[in-house]
Design an enzyme around this catalytic site. Structure first.
Site, PDB file in Angstrom:
ATOM      1  N   PRO A 133      -4.606  -4.222  -3.717  1.00 23.82           N
ATOM      2  CG  PRO A 133      -4.850  -6.105  -2.349  1.00 23.82           C
ATOM      3  CD  PRO A 133      -4.747  -4.625  -2.306  1.00 23.82           C
ATOM      4  CD  GLU A 134      -6.235  -1.298  -8.794  1.00 17.45           C
ATOM      5  OE1 GLU A 134      -6.656  -1.298  -9.968  1.00 17.45           O
ATOM      6  OE2 GLU A 134      -5.488  -0.410  -8.352  1.00 17.45           O
ATOM      7  CE  LYS A 175     -11.007  -1.280  -6.188  1.00 22.29           C
ATOM      8  NZ  LYS A 175     -10.583   0.003  -5.619  1.00 22.29           N
ATOM      9  NE  ARG A 198      -9.115   9.207  -8.881  1.00 18.06           N
ATOM     10  CZ  ARG A 198     -10.392   9.384  -8.627  1.00 18.06           C
ATOM     11  NH1 ARG A 198     -10.931   8.907  -7.544  1.00 18.06           N
ATOM     12  NH2 ARG A 198     -11.148  10.027  -9.492  1.00 18.06           N
TER      13      ARG A 198
END
Ligand SMILES: [Zn+2]
Length: 275
Positions: free
Chosen positions: A2-3, A58, A253
């Site tokens: 979730p951002e 966040k 990433r």
């Protein structure tokens, strides 16, 4: 995972359903995600009412009568609001029993998130280091803050000290919208690119909030990411030019981008998975 856009929608949903409600009982099924930063017992939340629900970057922040409950879902944490009779998902860690017969449940597939109990938000790791909320930064401040960073622009966008709320997925979307190569170093950005990045950041975040709001309903524990243009779409045609979207694992990433719409040359080690 979730951002900012997801947390904004989840927050609004929880404001509506939690504020004013009292917690009747707290069940910590698996204490591994819980960090108690007070000298009180976690069950001291019992009898307290939710007075506010907010998000900051966040983190989700629940104000209770006397304490804060802070949730940093990281990559895998989810909240679930359901009747107390509903079957518990396998990875349910904490359950708050509410006075209306519903449960607020913290579920975490990979147990990467954290649930903090604190009287002081600055004690929560990473909380005080956050920059301004990404949707509250003015263009002038955005430009000024960029000057403090010399690394690759994707790394700057996901740095919570630069601006809070953007993670791996929305950074890819913002860079695609702006037509900027993710591994371009900040000092090499032109004035035009900086302007495009700022406008793309606002547009992507705002549009995503509206899309998620339409799709999510009360299913706040589910992921809604199909609408993204490039993130998670490695190998699919670019929605703008048709070139297959690249999947690059670099700096720990995964980055998705279009080599035609976002041209550039990467300096240093990387492993190309595709494209
Ligand atoms: Zn393209």
């Amino acid at each position: 995972m979730p951002e900012l856009p997801e947390l904004e929608v989840v927050k609004d949903f929880l404001v509506e359903h939690l504020v004013g409600q009292r917690i009747e009982k707290v069940e910590v099924l698996r204490p591994i995600v819980v960090r108690n930063l007070t000298d009180l017992d976690f069950t001291s939340l019992e009898g307290q009412a939710f007075t506010k629900v907010e998000h900051r970057g966040k983190f989700l922040i629940f104000s209770l009568d006397a304490l804060y409950l802070v949730i940093n879902p990281m990559l895998s944490g989810r909240l679930y609001l359901c009747p107390s009779t509903e079957r518990r998902l396998a990875k349910t860690f904490v359950i708050w029993h509410l006075e209306d017969g519903f449960n607020l449940r913290y579920v975490d597939e990979k147990q990467m998130g954290k649930v903090y109990l604190t009287a002081d938000l600055s004690l929560v790791p990473g909380f005080a280091l956050q920059g301004p909320e990404a949707l509250e930064v003015t263009f002038e401040a955005f430009k000024e803050r960029l000057k403090r960073h010399r690394g690759e622009i994707k790394g700057v966008l996901v740095d919570q000290a630069f601006a809070a709320g953007i993670g791996n997925a929305y950074a890819d979307e913002i860079l695609f919208r702006a037509g900027v190569y993710p591994f371009k170093r900040r000092p090499g950005l032109t004035e035009g690119e900086i302007r495009r990045l700022y406008e793309a950041m606002r547009a992507v975040l705002e549009e995503s909030i509206s899309t998620i709001r339409e799709q999510m309903g009360d299913q706040i524990h589910l992921k809604f990411r199909d609408f993204l243009a490039v993130h998670g779409k490695g190998g699919s045609p670019c929605p703008r030019c048709g070139t297959p979207i690249s999947d690059v694992r670099a700096r720990g990433r995964l980055t998705n981008f279009c080599r035609s719409c976002q041209p550039g040359i990467m300096i240093g080690h990387s492993r190309n998975l595709r494209g």
